[in-house]
Design a protein around this motif. Structure first.
Motif, short mmCIF file in Angstrom:
data_model
loop_
_atom_site.label_atom_id
_atom_site.label_comp_id
_atom_site.label_asym_id
_atom_site.label_seq_id
_atom_site.Cartn_x
_atom_site.Cartn_y
_atom_site.Cartn_z
N ASP A 168 -27.68 4.95 34.55
CA ASP A 168 -26.60 5.86 34.16
C ASP A 168 -25.96 5.46 32.83
N ALA A 169 -26.72 4.80 31.96
CA ALA A 169 -26.20 4.45 30.64
C ALA A 169 -26.16 5.69 29.75
N ARG A 170 -25.18 5.75 28.87
CA ARG A 170 -25.04 6.90 27.98
C ARG A 170 -25.42 6.52 26.56
N VAL A 171 -26.07 7.45 25.87
CA VAL A 171 -26.41 7.23 24.47
C VAL A 171 -25.32 7.85 23.61
N VAL A 172 -25.34 7.53 22.31
CA VAL A 172 -24.36 8.13 21.40
C VAL A 172 -24.90 9.47 20.92
N MET A 173 -24.00 10.29 20.42
CA MET A 173 -24.41 11.57 19.86
C MET A 173 -24.55 11.45 18.35
N PRO A 174 -25.60 12.06 17.77
CA PRO A 174 -26.62 12.88 18.44
C PRO A 174 -27.65 12.03 19.16
N SER A 175 -28.29 12.64 20.18
CA SER A 175 -29.25 11.91 21.00
C SER A 175 -30.61 11.84 20.28
N THR A 183 -33.11 9.19 17.43
CA THR A 183 -33.57 7.81 17.38
C THR A 183 -32.73 6.88 16.53
N LEU A 184 -32.61 7.15 15.24
CA LEU A 184 -31.99 6.17 14.35
C LEU A 184 -30.52 5.90 14.67
N PRO A 185 -29.69 6.92 14.94
CA PRO A 185 -28.30 6.62 15.30
C PRO A 185 -28.17 5.75 16.55
N ASN A 186 -29.06 5.96 17.53
CA ASN A 186 -28.92 5.23 18.78
C ASN A 186 -29.45 3.81 18.71
N TRP A 187 -30.57 3.58 18.03
CA TRP A 187 -31.01 2.20 17.90
C TRP A 187 -30.05 1.42 17.01
N THR A 188 -29.49 2.08 16.00
CA THR A 188 -28.48 1.41 15.18
C THR A 188 -27.27 1.06 16.02
N SER A 189 -26.92 1.91 16.97
CA SER A 189 -25.79 1.63 17.85
C SER A 189 -26.08 0.44 18.76
N HIS A 190 -27.30 0.38 19.30
CA HIS A 190 -27.70 -0.79 20.09
C HIS A 190 -27.49 -2.08 19.30
N LEU A 191 -27.90 -2.08 18.04
CA LEU A 191 -28.01 -3.31 17.26
C LEU A 191 -26.81 -3.60 16.38
N THR A 192 -25.82 -2.70 16.38
CA THR A 192 -24.59 -2.95 15.62
C THR A 192 -23.34 -2.88 16.48
N GLY A 193 -23.50 -2.67 17.77
CA GLY A 193 -22.35 -2.66 18.66
C GLY A 193 -21.34 -1.58 18.33
N GLY A 223 -22.11 4.75 10.50
CA GLY A 223 -22.42 5.78 9.51
C GLY A 223 -23.83 6.33 9.53
N VAL A 224 -24.63 5.97 10.53
CA VAL A 224 -25.99 6.50 10.63
C VAL A 224 -25.94 7.71 11.56
N PHE A 225 -25.98 8.92 10.98
CA PHE A 225 -25.77 10.14 11.74
C PHE A 225 -27.06 10.89 12.07
N HIS A 254 -35.51 16.40 21.85
CA HIS A 254 -34.24 15.79 22.22
C HIS A 254 -33.28 15.98 21.05
N GLY A 255 -32.06 15.57 21.24
CA GLY A 255 -31.04 15.77 20.22
C GLY A 255 -29.86 16.55 20.75
N GLY A 256 -30.01 17.12 21.95
CA GLY A 256 -28.94 17.89 22.57
C GLY A 256 -28.06 17.05 23.47
N THR A 257 -27.33 17.73 24.34
CA THR A 257 -26.34 17.05 25.17
C THR A 257 -26.63 17.16 26.67
N SER A 258 -27.85 17.48 27.05
CA SER A 258 -28.18 17.52 28.48
C SER A 258 -28.26 16.10 29.03
#
Length: 319
Positions: free
Chosen positions: A80-87, A89-99, A106-108, A259-263
């Motif tokens: 039940d982990a949530r990803v950041v928006m937008p769903s 690749t690059l914004p979310n892996w950056t979020s993993h590795l930059t906390g 700034g990676v949108f 992917h990229g939506g909010t489902s």
């Protein structure tokens, strides 16, 4: 029904997802307060991030993944982990590795490059990069060795390579040689604190080409799990398994061919960790997000996170 299938179904039912319905879990304030008193400082030896792109919850449940299941059962895990928006690749892996989420780093989108960005960052290194877990580890623990293995070109763009001791890219969705290189890197640096990011995009590409939840998509997950099993077996032979923290990470799920939506299929994903000092066979009930990954890694090494980071450590996971 095989013994493996029976045990797996039992464990997934224990997660509360046997019927395939994702349910949000409220945390009692008394539980949160109790966990707040258990702030641990585990001096980790090494962390390996096993990172597969585009793993949706239903895909993980449906695919046969005995090796990832073993990690799940010997550690703490959530579906039940949530990803950041937008769903994406690059914004979310950056979020993993930059906390941090995109509002901080700034990676949108997947087109980000340092040269293109004009977003004002709340923190940056002398070269203009937002602080990553690799930078913080190098600055606070200079003996640390870091490595980044990947097969999707833009993935490394948000990170200053001067904080990475080894960077290896494979084209055409190849990934097995990177598992072998990661193993060699870990053996070479077994007496030093080490952080390794071990990634493959082939699972995501299978979803885009054949659709998420297609037989081909599920097969791509199973193929990755097989190679993960080889890697873990070799780690055990090298006597590195027991004192390593393994994290299982993904960046988003998918629906149809994209992917990229909010489902929920796109935004809710698996996330877990195993290793010394981590509860075994434990289901994480705290809210969890991709931004928590780097925060947890720093905690494992006893390092405080930068003020600009927004990630939080799930305190309940500590034994």
């Amino acid at each position: 029904m095989s013994e493996y299938s029976s045990n797996r179904r039992h464990f997934l039912r224990h997660l509360g997802l046997g019927a395939g319905v994702l349910a949000s879990t409220s945390i009692l304030s008394t539980q949160a307060e109790a966990q707040g008193t258990k702030r641990q400082s585990i001096r980790a030896k090494r962390v390996v991030m096993i990172s597969l792109d585009g793993i949706c919850v239903d895909g993980f449940k449906e695919a046969k993944t005995p090796n990832l299941d073993t990690l799940m059962k010997t550690g703490s895990f959530t579906l039940d982990a949530r990803v950041v928006m937008p769903s994406v690749t690059l914004p979310n892996w950056t979020s993993h590795l930059t906390g941090s989420g995109p509002e901080q780093h700034g990676v949108f989108n997947n087109n980000w490059t340092l040269e293109k960005t004009k977003y004002p960052l709340p923190a940056q290194d002398p070269n203009g990069y937002y602080p990553s877990v690799f930078q913080v580890m190098k600055e606070k623990l200079p003996s640390c060795k870091t490595a980044f293995y990947y097969n999707w070109g833009p993935l490394v763009y948000p990170y200053n390579k001067k904080y990475l001791d080894e960077v290896e890219f494979l084209k055409d969705d190849a990934y097995i040689p990177n598992y072998e290189k990661a193993l060699a890197f870990l053996k070479k640096n077994q007496n030093l604190p080490t952080v390794v990011f071990l990634y493959s995009v082939h699972t995501d590409h299978a979803g885009h080409k054949y659709k998420w939840m297609s037989p081909e998509y599920l097969k791509s997950i199973e193929e990755a799990d097989e190679q993960i099993g080889v890697f873990l077996k070799e780690m055990s032979k090298a006597e590195l398994y027991r004192d390593t923290h393994f994290m299982f990470l993904t960046d988003h799920g998918g629906i149809g061919n994209g992917h990229g939506g909010t489902s929920a299929a796109e935004m809710v994903v698996p996330w877990g960790i195993s290793g010394p000092g981590i509860k075994k066979n434990f289901i994480i009930k705290e809210p969890c997000n991709t931004v928590n990954t780097a925060a947890l890694i720093l905690r494992l090494f006893g390092i405080e996170q930068p003020l600009a980071w927004t990630g939080e450590v799930p305190e309940s996971i500590f034994a």
